[in-house]
Write a protein that holds these residues in place. Structure first.
Motif, PDB file in Angstrom:
ATOM      1  N   ASN A  33      -7.961   2.753  -3.279  1.00  0.00           N
ATOM      2  CA  ASN A  33      -7.491   3.551  -2.187  1.00  0.00           C
ATOM      3  C   ASN A  33      -8.353   4.234  -1.696  1.00  0.00           C
ATOM      4  N   MET A  83      -3.121   7.476   2.315  1.00  0.00           N
ATOM      5  CA  MET A  83      -2.614   6.578   0.952  1.00  0.00           C
ATOM      6  C   MET A  83      -1.827   7.474   0.062  1.00  0.00           C
ATOM      7  N   PHE A 119       0.705  -1.256  -0.036  1.00  0.00           N
ATOM      8  CA  PHE A 119      -0.061   0.017   0.003  1.00  0.00           C
ATOM      9  C   PHE A 119       0.980   1.258   0.112  1.00  0.00           C
TER      10      PHE A 119
END
Length: 308
Positions: free
Chosen positions: A141, A165, A41
């Motif tokens: 996201n 993010m 991520f």
């Protein structure tokens, strides 16, 4: 038959090997899947997104057409999957898990190689696929994070997670630097290259680790849900894409590239979201695995029917 064998040998088999290694090593060493998820991520996914957007030439007309298609296609998919959710009477995290398994598809490490194969490395169709990949990175996201947390957290907490993010900042930065023709220093360019190259392997390995943590056989209910997700992703998805491109009046390479982009299996993002936010991890892993295996036949069929 040649296309079938090519997809099997060059796409599915390499994916399966890395996934299997993750499952085996997890059984031996009990690996920390949360750490792997965070690496994907916060590090590897933003790196590959920046690299592809920074290096790919994309016209304004192409951008507008792909964005309109994507919006209409996602709306059509969402409508269908919501009908299934209501018919199946899902609750809580089950709803978001089913949505994510259908809405988020593997446009990067599966979609780009398939695009290159089907269109013989055509730079125009690659640009289409890169834009789809951009949106398929941005939506998980943002909306994806909201979806898996909506039933258990307030909006402020969800917003903090979304704003943390890196991908949502990387996308405009890549477009800005390319538009202004800002050169990337060689040392940074090399570092971004190393990190982007690590994305596919780490994401697949993470999926393997999650699958390796599953004990016992699937329940009958889960088999039905995984089957529904796979049908919606691999069969209904391309049919909806075909309907959208016809409604938009798109033809030729553009139409074919968009339909092929919609035919790929469930994205690893659905597993990463499930692991990172503890939401229906077993279902998410199984949908990725089953849809990837079944896609050998369905993607080959889509390419054949398009007469590419």
């Amino acid at each position: 038959m040649d296309i079938f064998l090519h997809i099997l040998w060059n796409n599915v088999l390499p994916l399966s090997i890395v996934i299997s290694l993750g499952a085996v090593l997890h059984r031996i060493f009990d690996l920390d899947i949360k750490t792997l998820s965070k690496l994907n991520f916060y590090l590897f996914s933003p790196a590959i997104m920046f690299k592809l957007l920074y290096e790919t030439e994309i016209s304004l007309k192409l951008f507008g057409q792909v964005m309109l298609f994507f919006a209409l296609f996602m709306l059509a998919q969402y409508t269908i999957v919501e009908a299934v959710i209501r018919l199946r009477k899902y609750e809580g995290g089950q709803k978001s898990a089913m949505r994510n398994s259908v809405l988020f598809y593997n446009s990067a490490n599966y979609g780009i190689p398939i695009n290159q194969l089907a269109f013989s490395g055509n730079p125009y169709t690659l640009s289409v696929q890169v834009l789809i990949m951009m949106m398929q990175s941005l939506v998980p996201n943002t909306y994806g994070i909201y979806s898996v947390n909506a039933h258990k957290a307030d909006w402020r907490a969800i917003r903090r997670v979304i704003l943390s993010m890196p991908v949502i900042y990387v996308i405009p930065l890549a477009f800005l630097m390319r538009g202004l023709d800002v050169p990337l220093p060689e040392s940074i360019d090399i570092s971004v290259g190393y990190l982007s190259n690590a994305f596919i392997g780490t994401a697949l390995f993470t999926l393997g680790v999650q699958l390796g943590s599953i004990r016992g056989s699937l329940s009958r209910k889960l088999v039905v849900d995984v089957s529904l997700s796979t049908v919606l992703r691999l069969i209904v998805g391309p049919l909806l894409a075909w309907g959208v491109v016809n409604a938009m009046g798109l033809e030729g390479l553009m139409a074919s590239a968009l339909i092929v982009s919609s035919a790929v299996p469930t994205s690893l993002s659905s597993v990463l979201l499930a692991v990172e936010f503890d939401n229906e991890q077993e279902f998410a892993s199984q949908t990725v695995l089953v849809s990837t295996v079944c896609s050998v036949a369905t993607v080959t069929g889509v390419i054949y029917l398009l007469h590419i």
